[in-house]
Scaffold this active site. Structure first.
Site, mmCIF file in Angstrom:
data_model
loop_
_atom_site.group_PDB
_atom_site.id
_atom_site.type_symbol
_atom_site.label_atom_id
_atom_site.label_comp_id
_atom_site.label_asym_id
_atom_site.label_seq_id
_atom_site.Cartn_x
_atom_site.Cartn_y
_atom_site.Cartn_z
ATOM 1 N N HIS A 1 34.884 103.265 -7.839
ATOM 2 C CA HIS A 1 36.207 102.737 -7.521
ATOM 3 C C HIS A 1 37.175 103.024 -8.664
ATOM 4 C CE1 HIS A 1 34.204 100.406 -4.333
ATOM 5 N NE2 HIS A 1 35.401 100.340 -3.786
ATOM 6 N N LYS B 1 39.664 98.068 -10.540
ATOM 7 C CA LYS B 1 38.816 97.148 -9.770
ATOM 8 C C LYS B 1 38.023 96.257 -10.719
ATOM 9 C CE LYS B 1 35.619 96.860 -5.865
ATOM 10 N NZ LYS B 1 36.497 95.897 -5.165
#
Length: 259
Positions: free
Chosen positions: A148, A152
């Site tokens: 990600h 995140k």
């Protein structure tokens, strides 16, 4: 016309959902909410609409609330949804058992859909992972990796844990029992039948998830790659359409897609 309120309206997902709602001919933006003090509070998001810091007024105007915020805000958002008799779709990840207990309680009075991921492909991937884990014995090791963007916070991702739960269900045991500790903190041979996780963070990756099933002399990899955050916004709005007018209860993305 389905009236949709967006919680977390100032974030990347919130902005993508607002754009999706405004582009849909059968949807109407009921309002947007951010935490008090957020720099986007007061920003105009539509005719006569600004991002506010209170979910309750938006809940009273909305048929469905879409929540992509933080676990700390969940209780307030559930109370607002119940008070306004609005359905709520929860896309927030990093939830703890007490959050799920609160969702269960709210679902007795309003429709609630809690999703680790709102993409169609992820729901299908989870079904395939469960099927594969059920078909293969514990001689096949299961490792779930995810990538990600650098912003995140939670790791493993909610989607990775969702896939781990699917694999554990296929193996007939709770994920808490089968989940392996990080390999670097647990030297020695890998425990047979366990499910491992690896998390990568960097750049602007919207979300890559890979499930490796490794046997003796052969491997199977099941994957989903999100090329854009728009797929999550599109899936969330589709879920909001489906959730509007449902009876109170707790629902899943798989219910929408018939998986």
């Amino acid at each position: 016309m389905i009236k949709i309120g967006v919680l977390g309206a100032g974030g990347r997902m919130g902005q993508a959902i607002i754009a999706e709602v405004q582009a849909a001919p059968d949807c109407w933006l009921a309002g947007g909410v951010e935490r008090p003090g957020h720099p986007m509070c007061g920003n105009i998001i539509g005719e006569g609409l600004v991002i506010c810091a209170n979910a309750a007024p938006v809940a009273h105007k909305a048929d469905v609330l879409i929540d992509f915020t933080t676990p700390a805000a969940l209780d307030e958002h559930l109370r607002a949804a119940q008070d306004g008799k609005a359905a709520i779709l929860i896309g927030t990840t990093g939830l703890e058992p007490h959050h799920h207990a609160a969702i269960d309680a709210a679902a007795r009075t309003i429709p609630v859909l809690q999703a680790a991921n709102t993409a169609l492909g992820v729901s299908l991937l989870a079904a395939l992972v469960e099927q594969a884990a059920r078909a293969l014995d514990t001689g096949w090791d299961i490792e779930i990796s995810e990538l990600h963007h650098r912003h995140k916070v939670d790791a493993p991702s909610g989607t990775a844990l969702f896939l781990g739960e699917a694999a554990a269900k296929g193996r007939g045991a709770p994920l808490e029992t089968l989940r392996l500790p990080p390999h670097e903190s647990s030297p020695g041979a890998r425990r047979a039948g366990g499910i491992g996780f690896a998390s990568l963070r960097g750049g602007s990756a919207a979300g890559d998830h890979h499930v490796l099933l490794a046997g003796e002399g052969e491997r199977i990899t099941l994957s989903h790659v999100a090329e854009s955050r728009d797929i999550f916004a599109s899936g969330a709005v589709k879920a909001a359409r489906w959730l509007s007018g449902r009876k109170p209860g707790r629902y899943r993305m798989a219910d929408i897609f018939g998986i």
